[in-house]
Every structure is written in C-alpha cells, then in structure tokens.
Design an enzyme around this catalytic site. Structure first.
Site, PDB file in Angstrom:
ATOM      1  N   PRO A   1     -23.440  38.903 -34.447  1.00 16.53           N
ATOM      2  CA  PRO A   1     -23.846  37.749 -35.249  1.00 16.53           C
ATOM      3  C   PRO A   1     -22.842  36.596 -35.222  1.00 16.53           C
ATOM      4  O   PRO A   1     -21.633  36.816 -35.234  1.00 16.53           O
ATOM      5  CB  PRO A   1     -23.990  38.323 -36.664  1.00 16.53           C
ATOM      6  CG  PRO A   1     -23.223  39.595 -36.643  1.00 16.53           C
ATOM      7  CD  PRO A   1     -23.322  40.125 -35.249  1.00 16.53           C
ATOM      8  N   ASN A   2     -23.428  35.414 -35.186  1.00 16.52           N
ATOM      9  CA  ASN A   2     -22.697  34.140 -35.262  1.00 16.52           C
ATOM     10  C   ASN A   2     -21.942  33.764 -33.986  1.00 16.52           C
ATOM     11  O   ASN A   2     -21.406  32.661 -33.880  1.00 16.52           O
ATOM     12  CB  ASN A   2     -21.731  34.125 -36.467  1.00 16.52           C
ATOM     13  CG  ASN A   2     -22.467  34.361 -37.767  1.00 16.52           C
ATOM     14  OD1 ASN A   2     -23.424  33.661 -38.065  1.00 16.52           O
ATOM     15  ND2 ASN A   2     -22.065  35.363 -38.536  1.00 16.52           N
TER      16      ASN A   2
ATOM     17  N   ARG B   1     -18.036  26.798 -33.803  1.00 14.00           N
ATOM     18  CA  ARG B   1     -17.755  27.586 -34.995  1.00 14.00           C
ATOM     19  C   ARG B   1     -16.240  27.767 -35.155  1.00 14.00           C
ATOM     20  O   ARG B   1     -15.600  28.401 -34.314  1.00 14.00           O
ATOM     21  CB  ARG B   1     -18.406  28.970 -34.852  1.00 14.00           C
ATOM     22  CG  ARG B   1     -18.048  29.946 -35.937  1.00 14.00           C
ATOM     23  CD  ARG B   1     -18.468  31.371 -35.561  1.00 14.00           C
ATOM     24  NE  ARG B   1     -18.159  32.295 -36.639  1.00 14.00           N
ATOM     25  CZ  ARG B   1     -18.037  33.600 -36.483  1.00 14.00           C
ATOM     26  NH1 ARG B   1     -18.198  34.159 -35.303  1.00 14.00           N
ATOM     27  NH2 ARG B   1     -17.750  34.353 -37.519  1.00 14.00           N
TER      28      ARG B   1
ATOM     29  N   TYR C   1     -11.628  30.432 -33.243  1.00 13.89           N
ATOM     30  CA  TYR C   1     -12.354  31.037 -32.116  1.00 13.89           C
ATOM     31  C   TYR C   1     -12.284  30.211 -30.839  1.00 13.89           C
ATOM     32  O   TYR C   1     -12.821  30.625 -29.810  1.00 13.89           O
ATOM     33  CB  TYR C   1     -13.814  31.281 -32.519  1.00 13.89           C
ATOM     34  CG  TYR C   1     -13.940  32.239 -33.689  1.00 13.89           C
ATOM     35  CD1 TYR C   1     -13.481  33.551 -33.572  1.00 13.89           C
ATOM     36  CD2 TYR C   1     -14.486  31.839 -34.906  1.00 13.89           C
ATOM     37  CE1 TYR C   1     -13.575  34.437 -34.635  1.00 13.89           C
ATOM     38  CE2 TYR C   1     -14.587  32.720 -35.978  1.00 13.89           C
ATOM     39  CZ  TYR C   1     -14.130  34.014 -35.837  1.00 13.89           C
ATOM     40  OH  TYR C   1     -14.217  34.898 -36.885  1.00 13.89           O
TER      41      TYR C   1
ATOM     42  N   ASN D   1     -18.495  42.676 -28.614  1.00  8.91           N
ATOM     43  CA  ASN D   1     -17.875  42.009 -29.759  1.00  8.91           C
ATOM     44  C   ASN D   1     -18.918  42.070 -30.876  1.00  8.91           C
ATOM     45  O   ASN D   1     -19.860  41.269 -30.880  1.00  8.91           O
ATOM     46  CB  ASN D   1     -17.511  40.562 -29.433  1.00  8.91           C
ATOM     47  CG  ASN D   1     -16.830  39.883 -30.615  1.00  8.91           C
ATOM     48  OD1 ASN D   1     -16.854  40.396 -31.739  1.00  8.91           O
ATOM     49  ND2 ASN D   1     -16.230  38.730 -30.377  1.00  8.91           N
TER      50      ASN D   1
ATOM     51  N   ALA E   1     -18.993  40.342 -37.273  1.00 14.84           N
ATOM     52  CA  ALA E   1     -18.764  40.908 -38.610  1.00 14.84           C
ATOM     53  C   ALA E   1     -19.325  42.323 -38.750  1.00 14.84           C
ATOM     54  O   ALA E   1     -18.880  43.076 -39.632  1.00 14.84           O
ATOM     55  CB  ALA E   1     -19.383  39.988 -39.658  1.00 14.84           C
TER      56      ALA E   1
ATOM     57  N   GLU F   1     -14.164  47.271 -27.023  1.00 15.23           N
ATOM     58  CA  GLU F   1     -14.421  46.361 -28.142  1.00 15.23           C
ATOM     59  C   GLU F   1     -13.528  45.137 -27.978  1.00 15.23           C
ATOM     60  O   GLU F   1     -12.324  45.271 -27.730  1.00 15.23           O
ATOM     61  CB  GLU F   1     -14.088  47.072 -29.457  1.00 15.23           C
ATOM     62  CG  GLU F   1     -14.254  46.217 -30.699  1.00 15.23           C
ATOM     63  CD  GLU F   1     -13.814  46.946 -31.974  1.00 15.23           C
ATOM     64  OE1 GLU F   1     -13.248  48.064 -31.867  1.00 15.23           O
ATOM     65  OE2 GLU F   1     -14.000  46.389 -33.056  1.00 15.23           O
TER      66      GLU F   1
ATOM     67  N   HIS G   1     -12.426  41.284 -29.624  1.00 14.82           N
ATOM     68  CA  HIS G   1     -12.443  40.248 -30.663  1.00 14.82           C
ATOM     69  C   HIS G   1     -11.671  39.051 -30.142  1.00 14.82           C
ATOM     70  O   HIS G   1     -10.563  39.207 -29.621  1.00 14.82           O
ATOM     71  CB  HIS G   1     -11.802  40.740 -31.968  1.00 14.82           C
ATOM     72  CG  HIS G   1     -12.549  41.885 -32.562  1.00 14.82           C
ATOM     73  ND1 HIS G   1     -13.715  41.713 -33.264  1.00 14.82           N
ATOM     74  CD2 HIS G   1     -12.332  43.215 -32.507  1.00 14.82           C
ATOM     75  CE1 HIS G   1     -14.179  42.888 -33.641  1.00 14.82           C
ATOM     76  NE2 HIS G   1     -13.359  43.820 -33.190  1.00 14.82           N
ATOM     77  N   LEU G   2     -12.253  37.884 -30.310  1.00 11.58           N
ATOM     78  CA  LEU G   2     -11.555  36.669 -29.882  1.00 11.58           C
ATOM     79  C   LEU G   2     -10.271  36.480 -30.679  1.00 11.58           C
ATOM     80  O   LEU G   2      -9.226  36.127 -30.129  1.00 11.58           O
ATOM     81  CB  LEU G   2     -12.474  35.467 -30.082  1.00 11.58           C
ATOM     82  CG  LEU G   2     -13.693  35.437 -29.143  1.00 11.58           C
ATOM     83  CD1 LEU G   2     -14.839  34.705 -29.791  1.00 11.58           C
ATOM     84  CD2 LEU G   2     -13.326  34.824 -27.814  1.00 11.58           C
TER      85      LEU G   2
ATOM     86  N   ARG H   1      -5.662  38.667 -39.884  1.00 13.17           N
ATOM     87  CA  ARG H   1      -6.548  37.881 -40.743  1.00 13.17           C
ATOM     88  C   ARG H   1      -6.781  38.611 -42.077  1.00 13.17           C
ATOM     89  O   ARG H   1      -5.989  39.456 -42.474  1.00 13.17           O
ATOM     90  CB  ARG H   1      -7.842  37.589 -39.978  1.00 13.17           C
ATOM     91  CG  ARG H   1      -7.570  36.782 -38.685  1.00 13.17           C
ATOM     92  CD  ARG H   1      -8.843  36.443 -37.950  1.00 13.17           C
ATOM     93  NE  ARG H   1      -9.729  35.625 -38.773  1.00 13.17           N
ATOM     94  CZ  ARG H   1     -11.019  35.429 -38.490  1.00 13.17           C
ATOM     95  NH1 ARG H   1     -11.556  35.998 -37.417  1.00 13.17           N
ATOM     96  NH2 ARG H   1     -11.766  34.680 -39.269  1.00 13.17           N
TER      97      ARG H   1
HETATM   98  C1  DQA Z   1     -14.717  38.383 -34.475  1.00 11.96           C
HETATM   99  C2  DQA Z   1     -13.910  38.752 -35.715  1.00 11.96           C
HETATM  100  C3  DQA Z   1     -14.833  39.139 -36.850  1.00 11.96           C
HETATM  101  O1  DQA Z   1     -14.081  39.476 -38.006  1.00 11.96           O
HETATM  102  C4  DQA Z   1     -15.761  37.990 -37.195  1.00 11.96           C
HETATM  103  O2  DQA Z   1     -16.660  38.378 -38.203  1.00 11.96           O
HETATM  104  C5  DQA Z   1     -16.462  37.463 -36.008  1.00 11.96           C
HETATM  105  C6  DQA Z   1     -15.739  37.306 -34.754  1.00 11.96           C
HETATM  106  C7  DQA Z   1     -13.805  37.858 -33.343  1.00 11.96           C
HETATM  107  O3  DQA Z   1     -14.284  37.782 -32.209  1.00 11.96           O
HETATM  108  O4  DQA Z   1     -12.633  37.520 -33.565  1.00 11.96           O
HETATM  109  O5  DQA Z   1     -17.635  37.082 -36.084  1.00 11.96           O
HETATM  110  O6  DQA Z   1     -15.368  39.546 -33.995  1.00 11.96           O
END
Ligand code: DQA
Length: 146
Positions: free
Chosen positions: A12-13, A20, A25, A76, A79, A100, A102-103, A109
C-alpha cells in the site's frame, strides 16, 4: 523446467512513490523502480512480474500465484509489514525464497515500524538503501538461484 521469473510485490501507498514524502522515500517513482528491477534481473537471465496493490487480499493472491511460475519473491509490504500475519503466512505457504525490502531504514523511524511480520519469513531483509535495495534483492536471489 526451473522458473526464471521473480515476483516483485509492492504494498500500500507505494504507488505514490515519487511524490510521497520524498524526504523519506526519495523521488524515484514505482515505475522507475520496476524498470530498474527488470533490468537488473535481465542481467541474470531472469524476468520480473511486478504487482502493486493497496489491498491485502490482492497481495496475498499474487503471492499464491507465484507458486506456479516464480523462483523467488522481492516484497516491500509497506505498512502491512507491521500488521499482516496473513501476508507472512502467504509467503511461508508458497515456500519460495523471499527478500524483504524497505526504502527507508525502518529501525531508525517510529517504534511501530521496528517490527515486521515478514522479516521472520524472509531470507534477507534490506532497509534504508532506497531504490537500490531492490537491485540488491535481485542480486541476492540471482546468486541463490544460480
Ligand atoms: C516502507 C516502510 C513502512 O513502514 C511504510 O509503511 C511504507 C514504506 C519503506 O519502504 O520504507 O509504506 O515499507
């Protein structure tokens, strides 16, 4: 015949990448990331199927489908990393190597981002390397599959 395809899953997102929270990111779009992953995979003779969804069930269906024709998964989960036992179970269920990504460095964080259900079922976890993290994931899977 051994599958020569990787599944790239973004949760998501992540469709909003580029605009964003660029301070967190970056400014690379999801389309650019998918392109970079495809190019990196092609160097190893691998193809990529890219999926992004804002819906947990769609992500789970895509993971299940990978069983038929993929050799590994780069994900990825956004959330959902921090909330979804169902996605972690799907990854376990298909029994493919998982990386896995994560950017951002989730450990630097908010506390609620420090735990990922997916990390427990991933072979490798890459966080904080930005878009390059996806390319590192390709390198890992390609090495493992060769
Ligand atoms: C994320 C980190 C997550 O906590 C966040 O909700 C994201 C992006 C990252 O790529 O850093 O949507 O997965």
């Amino acid at each position: 015949m051994t599958a020569r395809q990787l599944l790239l899953v973004n949760g998501p997102n992540l469709n909003l990448l580029g605009t964003r929270q660029p301070e967190i990111y970056g400014s690379t779009t999801l389309a650019q990331i998918e392109q970079q992953v495809s190019e990196a995979a092609a160097e190893h003779g691998l193809q990529v199927r890219a999926v992004q969804s804002n819906h947990e069930g769609v992500l789970i269906d895509a993971i299940h489908a990978a069983r038929a024709d993929c050799a590994g998964i780069i994900i990825n989960p956004g959330a959902y990393s921090h909330t979804s036992v169902a996605i972690a179970d799907a990854l376990t269920g298909v029994d493919l190597p998982v990386v896995e990504v994560h950017l951002s460095n989730i450990h630097r964080r908010e506390a609620f981002r420090h735990h990922s259900y997916v990390s427990a079922v991933a072979e490798a976890v890459i966080a904080g390397a930005g878009p390059r993290g996806y390319v590192f994931a390709v390198a890992h899977l390609a090495g493992r599959l060769s």
